[in-house]
Design a protein around this motif. Structure first.
Motif, PDB file in Angstrom:
ATOM      1  N   ARG A 318       0.868   1.076  -5.614  1.00  0.00           N
ATOM      2  CA  ARG A 318       1.614   2.227  -5.078  1.00  0.00           C
ATOM      3  C   ARG A 318       0.720   3.109  -4.221  1.00  0.00           C
ATOM      4  O   ARG A 318       1.136   3.628  -3.194  1.00  0.00           O
ATOM      5  N   PHE A 319      -0.554   3.254  -4.623  1.00  0.00           N
ATOM      6  CA  PHE A 319      -1.455   4.036  -3.782  1.00  0.00           C
ATOM      7  C   PHE A 319      -1.621   3.351  -2.424  1.00  0.00           C
ATOM      8  O   PHE A 319      -1.646   4.008  -1.380  1.00  0.00           O
ATOM      9  N   MET A 322       1.545   4.082  -0.425  1.00  0.00           N
ATOM     10  CA  MET A 322       1.704   5.507  -0.097  1.00  0.00           C
ATOM     11  C   MET A 322       0.636   5.998   0.869  1.00  0.00           C
ATOM     12  O   MET A 322       0.912   6.842   1.729  1.00  0.00           O
ATOM     13  N   LEU A 323      -0.582   5.499   0.714  1.00  0.00           N
ATOM     14  CA  LEU A 323      -1.660   5.940   1.607  1.00  0.00           C
ATOM     15  C   LEU A 323      -1.341   5.587   3.062  1.00  0.00           C
ATOM     16  O   LEU A 323      -1.567   6.382   3.973  1.00  0.00           O
ATOM     17  N   LYS A 325       1.721   5.101   4.349  1.00  0.00           N
ATOM     18  CA  LYS A 325       2.849   5.944   4.765  1.00  0.00           C
ATOM     19  C   LYS A 325       2.346   7.337   5.158  1.00  0.00           C
ATOM     20  O   LYS A 325       2.794   7.926   6.147  1.00  0.00           O
ATOM     21  N   ALA A 326       1.406   7.858   4.341  1.00  0.00           N
ATOM     22  CA  ALA A 326       0.866   9.194   4.619  1.00  0.00           C
ATOM     23  C   ALA A 326       0.016   9.179   5.889  1.00  0.00           C
ATOM     24  O   ALA A 326       0.173  10.037   6.764  1.00  0.00           O
ATOM     25  N   SER A 329       2.191   8.780   8.853  1.00  0.00           N
ATOM     26  CA  SER A 329       3.407   9.615   8.854  1.00  0.00           C
ATOM     27  C   SER A 329       4.642   8.764   9.080  1.00  0.00           C
ATOM     28  O   SER A 329       5.526   9.106   9.864  1.00  0.00           O
ATOM     29  N   ASN A 330       4.677   7.640   8.381  1.00  0.00           N
ATOM     30  CA  ASN A 330       5.772   6.690   8.580  1.00  0.00           C
ATOM     31  C   ASN A 330       6.138   6.059   7.236  1.00  0.00           C
ATOM     32  O   ASN A 330       5.375   5.256   6.697  1.00  0.00           O
ATOM     33  N   PRO A 331       7.321   6.405   6.696  1.00  0.00           N
ATOM     34  CA  PRO A 331       7.676   5.889   5.371  1.00  0.00           C
ATOM     35  C   PRO A 331       7.880   4.385   5.334  1.00  0.00           C
ATOM     36  O   PRO A 331       7.956   3.807   4.259  1.00  0.00           O
ATOM     37  N   LYS A 332       7.971   3.744   6.512  1.00  0.00           N
ATOM     38  CA  LYS A 332       8.136   2.287   6.540  1.00  0.00           C
ATOM     39  C   LYS A 332       6.811   1.545   6.768  1.00  0.00           C
ATOM     40  O   LYS A 332       6.797   0.310   6.832  1.00  0.00           O
ATOM     41  N   THR A 335       5.409  -1.345   2.691  1.00  0.00           N
ATOM     42  CA  THR A 335       6.464  -1.253   1.682  1.00  0.00           C
ATOM     43  C   THR A 335       5.988  -1.773   0.321  1.00  0.00           C
ATOM     44  O   THR A 335       4.916  -2.373   0.209  1.00  0.00           O
ATOM     45  N   ALA A 336       6.824  -1.555  -0.689  1.00  0.00           N
ATOM     46  CA  ALA A 336       6.538  -2.096  -2.020  1.00  0.00           C
ATOM     47  C   ALA A 336       6.394  -3.616  -1.961  1.00  0.00           C
ATOM     48  O   ALA A 336       5.508  -4.201  -2.590  1.00  0.00           O
ATOM     49  N   TYR A 389       6.247   1.232  -8.004  1.00  0.00           N
ATOM     50  CA  TYR A 389       6.160   2.693  -8.036  1.00  0.00           C
ATOM     51  C   TYR A 389       6.157   3.291  -9.444  1.00  0.00           C
ATOM     52  O   TYR A 389       5.774   4.445  -9.614  1.00  0.00           O
TER      53      TYR A 389
END
Lengths: 440, 440
Positions: A318-319, A322-323, A325-326, A329-332, A335-336, A389
């Motif tokens: 998950r890190f 998420m890292l 995405k951060a 600045s793009n949530p896609k 992915t998981a 997650y």
């Protein structure tokens, strides 16, 4: 023979989940996956209702001796951390432990690390360790029934003289002969090794058909140093010495250039993503989307327990997502599904291992994860997402490697975990004051 | 009376750890901390040898109704996520559950969330929830003996008409009167509320002396929208309506301008850092070092369980530190001490609560964490670092709030956790297919 009955959710790979099936193992392979299989005479049957069965995770890069150093110091860059935390106690260790205790001590730190990894569903790991009675490490992995790929981390410019290098190279060759399946070749980092050492290791790896792993472009400083001193980027330099092939993995790759990414793709090299370690040391963020676009195989790793400080592949997944995405600045961005693939097929590909997916004919490396915990109760909506997650080390109930148990009902099968832990910390606490005094 | 005996490590605050002391509680306060205290007649004594005792964590921002939505969809930005995942099922819920079951259902999702938070050492939380029989939420927090600050999340431009707004404002006032200690005022986000709604809420908060929390500058899009539509940045706009004071907390603050940071500092406002949620939604990275430099109080939060997806303050602390180190390529950017302070004193400051530190005279809100697990065995080297980087939800053995148990030997004391969980998921599974069909 072993049969998993009534598997609520069988994760074939990051994109496919089967429901309500059984899975039959003969020898070390999965031979049949189908609903309502009969239980063969004499087969052990495990009930997997309300459970997910997952392909085993590969922790693609760690340094288990760092169990000695967990929690000693934070907030340092890689270079400062090596100079202040890592090297003084490790160097001192050679003198502090009587030779006859060394094999036992290295066995113990490996065993302690394996216990933690098993609880997060790891069936194989790749370890770079110090030249310190490595037979103990191979023994711990074998007893634990985990696929432990173990290499002696060579850094002759940093840690040894010419005589030391000759001794280390001889030791690498002895280990390659003694453990042909799982001994690997691991020069630490191009800047830390002489060209003589690298050439000798490249030749040994070829001769024995061994996997190779090297830290590559972890920090901007290292990447720049190689260009300045060797006239080439790290990956190009290693390529000039014959290292790059599908047997090669580049750890970190945070500062890979565009040209190095092309080269990695051409040579079939794996890049090992260590999101938490890279973050904690402020090394930067590995360019995962660019690597994906280039078609490079990516595996996932915790790095050593002193720069993470956990050996938890769920948290790492998950890190890792998420890292990205951060950072972008793009949530896609990642992915998981992407990180689950890195932890399973990406790792198996790196090891050239016929595993990482739960399909008929594949090695029977898997874990069993009950979904009863409220944290995981939404498993059926999007199981991969829930696992990435929401799950954590300790949620795994059983781990099987090659069809044999390594963790059963939460208990490590290969050795007495509490006895091993107690013995390790007894030795360590003798040394702790000295280690702390040295790492100032 | 309650006495903690033989505390191996008492964490007074993020910078001070005492060793081998006892701690005496009378009523809801800590009255004495010293070695070898006698056990008063009739006092309950708890052995804390080999344990750390920690100030209770404050989860400074969550939305527990999102327990309904865990694992439904990932890889969306905040706006897409609200439109596609959040709103349709939540809107539909109002019609799906018979009115007489609503109080029970909201009680259940709050209880399920509290169970998870207790296991990560939470003694207080701040919850923005939907207008859905909120009495059930207050009841769950009270039964669990956790300080549950609960507000109705108003978003009249998004979710209701003028009549709905009048009904909601009346409900907020009723809740403020009924639960004067813990009812809070929570307009969702400036762009989602009419100026009439905001003005009414500002007046209610003043009248009842209530805490106020608002999502502020979570995404670049929201920040820009406010400037474009209201002619002011979000925090300046809220200030013009009389919101800003030490009773006010701004959640997220990812895109705060320099002027807004100055304003927050001037008004004594708290900023709530939600590192995992901001990362997962690709919202950006909150400028923590700039906030620290301005002297702003910072608290830490998980956000709701559908954008995190865990309620684990340990993981949130390490992610919060590592994300800053990664984003700024600086291993010193935010330290373990910094995030520990956010989770304890930062949260207590936000709540204007006389807690967050374990000192004589303070409220007896604390957790007890055994250090026997090998993951935590280095506790003595740097305990705050070990807790931040190595501990996890589930490591906590006991939680006390105001001197009374909320979690004892890993068991939730206020209600039957498994019964509550089972009942919640039974109701939910009735709705799940419909929710999934709606969140496409």
């Amino acid at each position: 023979m072993l049969i998993l009955k009534n598997i609520a959710h069988l994760i074939v790979d990051s994109k496919t989940v089967l429901h309500s099936v059984d899975l039959l193992v003969e020898g070390d392979r999965i031979v049949k996956i189908a609903p309502n299989l009969p239980v063969p005479d004499g087969a052990e049957a495990i009930d997997c209702s309300r459970c997910a069965v997952l392909p085993g995770f590969v922790n693609a890069h760690t340094h288990l001796y760092q169990t000695l150093l967990v929690g000693q110091r934070d907030d340092l860059s890689l270079a400062g951390w090596c100079d202040q935390v890592l090297t003084p106690p490790i160097t001192a260790l050679y003198g502090k432990i009587p030779p006859k205790e060394r094999e036992r001590f290295s066995y113990l730190w490996t065993a302690v690390g394996i216990c933690q990894m098993l609880r997060s569903g790891v069936t194989a790991f790749f370890n770079m360790d110090i030249n310190y009675a490595q037979d103990g490490m191979f023994r711990a992995a074998k007893e634990a029934n985990v696929r432990g790929y173990i290499g002696l981390e060579l850094a002759d410019l940093f840690l040894s003289d010419e005589k030391g290098l000759r001794r280390d190279l001889a030791e690498v060759e002895r280990l390659l002969k003694t453990y042909p399946e799982t001994c690997v070749v691991t020069p630490s980092e191009p800047n830390l090794c002489s060209e003589a050492a690298l050439s000798a290791l490249s030749a040994l790896a070829k001769q024995y058909g061994a996997l190779i792993q090297v830290h590559v472009d972890e920090t901007a400083r290292e990447a720049a140093q190689c260009v300045s001193e060797r006239g080439k980027t790290e990956l190009e330099y290693l390529d000039s010495l014959g290292f790059l092939s599908p047997r090669f993995s580049a750890v970190h790759g945070v500062h890979l250039t565009k040209r190095e990414i092309e080269l990695a793709a051409q040579r079939g090299v794996t890049v090992v993503y260590n999101p938490k370690s890279n973050a904690k040391l402020g090394s930067g963020v590995c360019p995962i989307p660019a690597l994906n676009q280039a078609g490079i195989n990516i595996s996932l790793a915790t790095d050593g327990p002193a720069s993470n400080d956990r050996l938890d592949m769920f948290e790492e997944m998950r890190f890792g997502a998420m890292l990205q995405k951060a950072a972008l600045s793009n949530p896609k961005a990642v992915t998981a599904t992407d990180v689950f693939a890195m932890a399973t097929t990406g790792g198996a590909n790196m090891l050239l291992l016929d595993a990482g997916e739960l399909k008929e004919g594949k090695l029977a490396d898997f874990s069993i994860l009950p979904l009863d915990n409220p944290r995981l109760a939404f498993g059926t909506a999007d199981l991969i997402s829930t696992i990435v997650y929401c799950a954590e080390s300790g949620d795994v109930r059983d781990v099987y490697v090659g069809g044999k148990p390594a963790l059963k009902n939460g208990v490590v099968t290969g050795f007495d975990e509490s006895a091993v832990t107690k013995e390790f910390y007894e030795i360590l606490h003798r040394l702790l004051d000295e280690i702390q005094a040295l790492s100032k």
